[in-house]
Scaffold this motif. Structure first.
Motif, PDB file in Angstrom:
ATOM      1  N   ALA A 111       0.849  -1.190   0.000  1.00  0.00           N
ATOM      2  CA  ALA A 111       0.000   0.000   0.000  1.00  0.00           C
ATOM      3  C   ALA A 111       0.886   1.242   0.000  1.00  0.00           C
ATOM      4  CB  ALA A 111      -0.916   0.012   1.219  1.00  0.00           C
ATOM      5  N   LEU A 112       0.533   2.230  -0.807  1.00  0.00           N
ATOM      6  CA  LEU A 112       1.393   3.401  -1.008  1.00  0.00           C
ATOM      7  C   LEU A 112       0.809   4.704  -0.481  1.00  0.00           C
ATOM      8  CD1 LEU A 112       2.541   2.634  -4.671  1.00  0.00           C
ATOM      9  CD2 LEU A 112       3.776   2.131  -2.558  1.00  0.00           C
ATOM     10  N   CYS A 113      -0.423   4.713   0.001  1.00  0.00           N
ATOM     11  CA  CYS A 113      -0.989   5.957   0.509  1.00  0.00           C
ATOM     12  C   CYS A 113      -0.083   6.514   1.601  1.00  0.00           C
ATOM     13  CB  CYS A 113      -2.396   5.718   1.077  1.00  0.00           C
ATOM     14  SG  CYS A 113      -3.697   5.987  -0.130  1.00  0.00           S
ATOM     15  N   ALA A 114       0.383   7.727   1.409  1.00  0.00           N
ATOM     16  CA  ALA A 114       1.360   8.301   2.331  1.00  0.00           C
ATOM     17  C   ALA A 114       0.672   9.091   3.440  1.00  0.00           C
ATOM     18  CB  ALA A 114       2.338   9.187   1.576  1.00  0.00           C
ATOM     19  N   THR A 115       1.191   8.952   4.641  1.00  0.00           N
ATOM     20  CA  THR A 115       0.571   9.579   5.809  1.00  0.00           C
ATOM     21  C   THR A 115       1.558  10.431   6.600  1.00  0.00           C
ATOM     22  OG1 THR A 115       1.008   7.530   7.034  1.00  0.00           O
ATOM     23  CG2 THR A 115      -1.172   7.771   6.062  1.00  0.00           C
ATOM     24  N   LYS A 116       2.602  10.907   5.920  1.00  0.00           N
ATOM     25  CA  LYS A 116       3.600  11.733   6.599  1.00  0.00           C
ATOM     26  C   LYS A 116       3.690  13.107   5.942  1.00  0.00           C
ATOM     27  CE  LYS A 116       6.323   7.896   8.390  1.00  0.00           C
ATOM     28  NZ  LYS A 116       7.662   7.267   8.500  1.00  0.00           N
ATOM     29  N   GLU A 117       3.898  14.108   6.772  1.00  0.00           N
ATOM     30  CA  GLU A 117       3.898  15.497   6.310  1.00  0.00           C
ATOM     31  C   GLU A 117       5.143  15.838   5.493  1.00  0.00           C
ATOM     32  OE1 GLU A 117       3.143  19.948   8.231  1.00  0.00           O
ATOM     33  OE2 GLU A 117       3.826  18.297   9.505  1.00  0.00           O
ATOM     34  N   GLU A 118       6.239  15.129   5.702  1.00  0.00           N
ATOM     35  CA  GLU A 118       7.526  15.514   5.119  1.00  0.00           C
ATOM     36  C   GLU A 118       7.509  15.606   3.599  1.00  0.00           C
ATOM     37  OE1 GLU A 118      10.421  11.901   4.929  1.00  0.00           O
ATOM     38  OE2 GLU A 118       9.139  11.565   6.661  1.00  0.00           O
ATOM     39  N   ALA A 119       6.655  14.807   2.926  1.00  0.00           N
ATOM     40  CA  ALA A 119       6.655  14.782   1.463  1.00  0.00           C
ATOM     41  C   ALA A 119       5.706  15.814   0.857  1.00  0.00           C
ATOM     42  CB  ALA A 119       6.278  13.388   0.967  1.00  0.00           C
ATOM     43  N   ILE A 120       4.894  16.482   1.678  1.00  0.00           N
ATOM     44  CA  ILE A 120       3.887  17.406   1.146  1.00  0.00           C
ATOM     45  C   ILE A 120       4.506  18.579   0.375  1.00  0.00           C
ATOM     46  CG2 ILE A 120       2.152  19.106   1.863  1.00  0.00           C
ATOM     47  CD1 ILE A 120       1.043  17.037   3.780  1.00  0.00           C
ATOM     48  N   PRO A 121       5.583  19.214   0.862  1.00  0.00           N
ATOM     49  CA  PRO A 121       6.172  20.307   0.076  1.00  0.00           C
ATOM     50  C   PRO A 121       6.569  19.886  -1.339  1.00  0.00           C
ATOM     51  CG  PRO A 121       7.026  20.363   2.312  1.00  0.00           C
ATOM     52  CD  PRO A 121       6.245  19.090   2.183  1.00  0.00           C
ATOM     53  N   ASP A 122       7.073  18.665  -1.497  1.00  0.00           N
ATOM     54  CA  ASP A 122       7.424  18.179  -2.837  1.00  0.00           C
ATOM     55  C   ASP A 122       6.163  17.946  -3.669  1.00  0.00           C
ATOM     56  OD1 ASP A 122      10.325  18.003  -2.696  1.00  0.00           O
ATOM     57  OD2 ASP A 122      10.012  16.423  -1.229  1.00  0.00           O
ATOM     58  N   GLY A 123       5.112  17.483  -3.026  1.00  0.00           N
ATOM     59  CA  GLY A 123       3.849  17.296  -3.734  1.00  0.00           C
ATOM     60  C   GLY A 123       3.245  18.607  -4.184  1.00  0.00           C
ATOM     61  N   GLU A 124       3.419  19.648  -3.357  1.00  0.00           N
ATOM     62  CA  GLU A 124       2.835  20.954  -3.663  1.00  0.00           C
ATOM     63  C   GLU A 124       3.575  21.691  -4.775  1.00  0.00           C
ATOM     64  OE1 GLU A 124       0.690  22.179   0.562  1.00  0.00           O
ATOM     65  OE2 GLU A 124       2.733  22.882   0.142  1.00  0.00           O
ATOM     66  N   LYS A 125       4.723  21.172  -5.190  1.00  0.00           N
ATOM     67  CA  LYS A 125       5.412  21.782  -6.331  1.00  0.00           C
ATOM     68  C   LYS A 125       4.618  21.574  -7.618  1.00  0.00           C
ATOM     69  CE  LYS A 125      10.055  21.257  -4.365  1.00  0.00           C
ATOM     70  NZ  LYS A 125      11.358  20.548  -4.457  1.00  0.00           N
ATOM     71  N   THR A 126       3.755  20.551  -7.613  1.00  0.00           N
ATOM     72  CA  THR A 126       2.932  20.244  -8.780  1.00  0.00           C
ATOM     73  C   THR A 126       1.444  20.378  -8.479  1.00  0.00           C
ATOM     74  OG1 THR A 126       4.608  18.678  -9.573  1.00  0.00           O
ATOM     75  CG2 THR A 126       2.394  18.486 -10.513  1.00  0.00           C
ATOM     76  N   LEU A 127       1.033  19.898  -7.320  1.00  0.00           N
ATOM     77  CA  LEU A 127      -0.387  19.860  -6.967  1.00  0.00           C
ATOM     78  C   LEU A 127      -0.811  21.129  -6.222  1.00  0.00           C
ATOM     79  CD1 LEU A 127      -0.519  16.170  -5.680  1.00  0.00           C
ATOM     80  CD2 LEU A 127      -1.154  17.010  -7.949  1.00  0.00           C
ATOM     81  N   PRO A 128      -2.098  21.480  -6.269  1.00  0.00           N
ATOM     82  CA  PRO A 128      -2.584  22.660  -5.543  1.00  0.00           C
ATOM     83  C   PRO A 128      -2.382  22.522  -4.037  1.00  0.00           C
ATOM     84  CG  PRO A 128      -4.217  21.879  -7.130  1.00  0.00           C
ATOM     85  CD  PRO A 128      -3.159  20.825  -7.060  1.00  0.00           C
ATOM     86  N   ILE A 179      -3.129  12.941  -0.727  1.00  0.00           N
ATOM     87  CA  ILE A 179      -2.727  12.948  -2.136  1.00  0.00           C
ATOM     88  C   ILE A 179      -1.404  13.685  -2.304  1.00  0.00           C
ATOM     89  CG2 ILE A 179      -3.379  13.677  -4.461  1.00  0.00           C
ATOM     90  CD1 ILE A 179      -6.308  13.401  -3.598  1.00  0.00           C
ATOM     91  N   LYS A 180      -1.263  14.840  -1.660  1.00  0.00           N
ATOM     92  CA  LYS A 180      -0.020  15.609  -1.774  1.00  0.00           C
ATOM     93  C   LYS A 180       1.174  14.826  -1.227  1.00  0.00           C
ATOM     94  CE  LYS A 180      -1.574  19.317   0.338  1.00  0.00           C
ATOM     95  NZ  LYS A 180      -1.622  20.695   0.891  1.00  0.00           N
ATOM     96  N   SER A 181       0.971  14.163  -0.112  1.00  0.00           N
ATOM     97  CA  SER A 181       2.045  13.376   0.481  1.00  0.00           C
ATOM     98  C   SER A 181       2.393  12.179  -0.408  1.00  0.00           C
ATOM     99  CB  SER A 181       1.645  12.898   1.881  1.00  0.00           C
ATOM    100  OG  SER A 181       2.667  12.125   2.476  1.00  0.00           O
ATOM    101  N   SER A 182       1.365  11.499  -0.903  1.00  0.00           N
ATOM    102  CA  SER A 182       1.578  10.332  -1.767  1.00  0.00           C
ATOM    103  C   SER A 182       2.361  10.721  -3.022  1.00  0.00           C
ATOM    104  CB  SER A 182       0.235   9.712  -2.173  1.00  0.00           C
ATOM    105  OG  SER A 182      -0.456   9.216  -1.050  1.00  0.00           O
ATOM    106  N   TYR A 183       1.960  11.819  -3.643  1.00  0.00           N
ATOM    107  CA  TYR A 183       2.630  12.251  -4.875  1.00  0.00           C
ATOM    108  C   TYR A 183       4.046  12.752  -4.583  1.00  0.00           C
ATOM    109  CZ  TYR A 183       3.266  14.178  -9.533  1.00  0.00           C
ATOM    110  OH  TYR A 183       3.742  14.428 -10.797  1.00  0.00           O
ATOM    111  N   GLY A 184       4.203  13.414  -3.451  1.00  0.00           N
ATOM    112  CA  GLY A 184       5.531  13.893  -3.075  1.00  0.00           C
ATOM    113  C   GLY A 184       6.522  12.758  -2.907  1.00  0.00           C
ATOM    114  N   PHE A 185       6.101  11.672  -2.243  1.00  0.00           N
ATOM    115  CA  PHE A 185       6.986  10.523  -2.090  1.00  0.00           C
ATOM    116  C   PHE A 185       7.265   9.861  -3.440  1.00  0.00           C
ATOM    117  CE2 PHE A 185       5.879  10.329   2.533  1.00  0.00           C
ATOM    118  CZ  PHE A 185       7.176  10.258   3.017  1.00  0.00           C
TER     119      PHE A 185
END
Length: 369
Positions: A40-57, A64-70
């Motif tokens: 399972a890949l759904c991410a539940t940690k805040e650390e990856a959110i900034p990387d996700g927000e480089k692309t996502l709103p 979703i932001k965390s999952s995409y960031g990782f």
């Protein structure tokens, strides 16, 4: 996490295939029958959110932001070494994430119907499961036979029975385990390399809990307020609400959401043709993306009685519109069926609102006194 990069790299070098998925709608029996490892890949940690927000709103769901960031940074070994990702159309945000993800990783998106009640929708979903079977066979180079599916069904049904037995222990007063520890056990199932070893671990934990119950040992004093947590997926790293509840001396005795017990409560019917039985089990998942969603309410009604629930806490991630709307449905249902105290908490992965949530939880618990 660093060790898993090495472990999975070595596993892949043996020729073993890896499949990643983001939702409990992904039929794990097909992955197991293909002799692949599924994570399972759904991410539940805040650390990856900034990387996700480089692309996502920025106002997207944190999951979703965390999952995409990782995913986009290769910081998650399970995503990095996946040969294919199974996506699903549970929400518009994830659909668009999978669209972006397809530019750098093979992704197959299962198209969910709008409800699990209609025979036409059931037939539609069975066809989606058939399509996934064909895709996995092609991508993984492994034939998925009925015999292999039946064997996989038996393995995963046994896991579900073991988790159900473990959950039964939480019915006792005093409560033998914290909700936080219970969540860790369920979360660990998402990253299993050896399913027989995992089953043995759950059996051992259950035996320890049964022995503790017999001795009168517990994680909470007798009479502690008994809380059921429902709502969005809540995993290790995003369990702040559960921690706050238990820091306030209440016991989280049941976690109903899909990262909790929701995935374990229904077995695959072993008497039916395997692919049809698998499709039936997974479509019956009572997610808020289904409209209407009566099974969720029916299950809650049973759980309130079986676990002698004093209050229900419904967690909603900011930007998760389906669960936010359905929170009102749950609130009205509880009001009309016993008037169980209810608290909705809308939040994200950050720690900035911890004190505010704590104040609300304390008031909620005091109201039950």
């Amino acid at each position: 996490m660093a060790d898993m990069f090495t472990v999975l790299k070595q596993i892949k070098e043996t020729g073993k295939k890896v499949v990643g998925f983001y939702c409990v709608y992904a039929p794990q029996e097909l992955v197991l029958a293909a002799d692949a490892l599924g994570f399972a890949l759904c991410a539940t940690k805040e650390e990856a959110i900034p990387d996700g927000e480089k692309t996502l709103p920025r106002n997207f769901c944190p999951l979703i932001k965390s999952s995409y960031g990782f995913a986009v940074t290769d910081k998650c070994p399970y995503f990095l070494y996946s040969d294919i990702i199974i996506g699903e159309t549970t929400c518009d945000g994830k659909k668009k994430m999978f669209e972006l993800m397809q530019s750098f990783k093979p992704v197959h998106v299962m198209k969910l119907p709008q409800t699990y009640l209609d025979e036409t929708d059931k037939a539609y979903w069975l066809n989606e499961v058939r399509i996934l079977k064909d895709v996995l066979e092609k991508e993984l180079g492994s034939e998925i036979t009925d015999e292999k599916l039946r064997a996989a069904i038996k393995v995963l049904n046994e896991e579900r029975r073991l988790m159900q037995k473990l959950a039964e222990c939480m019915k006792h007063d005093p409560v033998p385990m914290t909700g936080q520890d219970f969540l860790k056990l369920m979360w660990g199932r998402n990253f299993v390399l050896d399913r027989a070893e995992f089953a043995a671990q759950i059996k051992a934990v259950t035996q320890d809990m049964e022995e503790a119950i017999a001795k009168g040992e517990a994680a909470f004093p007798k009479g502690a307020k008994r809380i059921l947590v429902t709502g969005v997926p809540t995993g290790v790293g995003s369990e702040k609400v559960i921690k706050i509840i238990e820091d306030c001396s209440a016991a989280v005795v049941y976690i109903e959401n899909c990262s909790g017990m929701k995935q374990f409560v229904t077995l695959v019917d072993e008497t039916k043709p395997p692919l049809a039985a698998i499709a039936e089990k997974y479509l019956a998942t009572p997610c808020s993306c289904m409209s209407p969603n009566p099974i969720r309410l029916e299950n809650l009604a049973k759980l309130l009685k079986e676990y002698r629930i004093d209050g229900v806490v419904d967690i909603t991630w900011q930007g998760c519109h389906t669960y936010n709307v359905e929170s009102r449905v749950v609130k009205d249902f509880l009001k009309q069926n016993g008037d169980t105290p209810f608290l909705q908490i809308e939040t994200d992965y950050s720690q900035g609102d911890v004190e505010q949530i704590k104040t609300r939880v304390q008031a909620f618990l005091e109201m039950m006194a």
